[in-house]
Design an enzyme around this catalytic site. Sequence first.
Site, mmCIF file in Angstrom:
data_model
loop_
_atom_site.group_PDB
_atom_site.id
_atom_site.type_symbol
_atom_site.label_atom_id
_atom_site.label_comp_id
_atom_site.label_asym_id
_atom_site.label_seq_id
_atom_site.Cartn_x
_atom_site.Cartn_y
_atom_site.Cartn_z
ATOM 1 N N ASP A 56 58.716 -11.737 39.178
ATOM 2 C CA ASP A 56 59.304 -10.745 38.280
ATOM 3 C C ASP A 56 59.944 -9.591 39.039
ATOM 4 O O ASP A 56 60.961 -9.049 38.606
ATOM 5 C CB ASP A 56 58.233 -10.205 37.316
ATOM 6 N N GLY A 57 59.362 -9.200 40.178
ATOM 7 C CA GLY A 57 59.933 -8.106 40.959
ATOM 8 C C GLY A 57 61.323 -8.449 41.465
ATOM 9 O O GLY A 57 62.251 -7.632 41.382
ATOM 10 N N ARG A 103 42.828 13.155 42.300
ATOM 11 C CA ARG A 103 42.702 14.342 41.458
ATOM 12 C C ARG A 103 43.733 14.267 40.352
ATOM 13 O O ARG A 103 44.838 13.770 40.551
ATOM 14 C CB ARG A 103 42.920 15.618 42.282
#
Length: 285
Positions: A68-69, A152
């Site tokens: 697909d890429g 974070r």
Amino acid sequence: MIISVFANLNIGEIESIARQALAVLNQSDCRVYFSDESKAVIGDVHSDFLPESDLMKACDVAIVIGGDGSTMKVAKNAAIHSKPTLGINAGRLGFLSGIEKNELHLLKKIAEGDYRADERIMLKAEIIENESVISTFHCLNDAVFSRGDFARLIDVNITGDGREVMSVRSDGVIVSTPTGSTAYSLAAGGPILSPDLNCFVITSICPHSLMDRSTVVNSECRLEVKVSSDVNNNAILTCDGEPPVNITGSGRVAVSISPYKARLIRLKPDNFYEILKKKLIERRI
């Protein structure tokens, strides 16, 4: 009919698939081009060779052999040149592919004109700094805003035509086309959208919230995305899985519908929901 084949012949069984595909296309009286780099691997076949940069301009149809890429990359380039793309699946899911590697006999339909090309909208992402556009990307699947090097959370604020759409603290946010709704957005809990819709879906990645759902917006809506983070972290933008670019706290990203549309060739009668069932539910590949 002039066909350009895009394939990395040094990966797995792609060389074998390319040779079989070429045999079918030659029987159909097509003129087939490979890149000059391919000559070292399949220079013994009946084909023509061109520089990689000229392949798309020379063809009527682009064929890509890979996952697909690879199909997505070629289809975006083909969209800019108003050319249709056929993917031959040599990867895992092959959700964007028109045929599997055991269905190469169907390639004769290309020469006969016995196919349809489904149009897929794309999105445009523009990075804006000091009111100037510094980078522009066209995405068939998605634009992903995510945290950088540290685990974070980042704060993402999205407006649409000047009105607030979403404000979330999370690992990031995915803005996806209907085509991309079955990719990263789906994995993050987003809905599956029919690829013929004209809309975008916004899906949070690991939101720090007990109540968070994807939001679907009209593709004519101009979105603006601002990202902020603490002093030890950074935010990045990744478009269709390509190398990421940094987003500064002073910048913003405008997301709108692209002027280009990808055209993906279908040679089989399966509709989107039948393909969805085979690829993602039954995993018959």
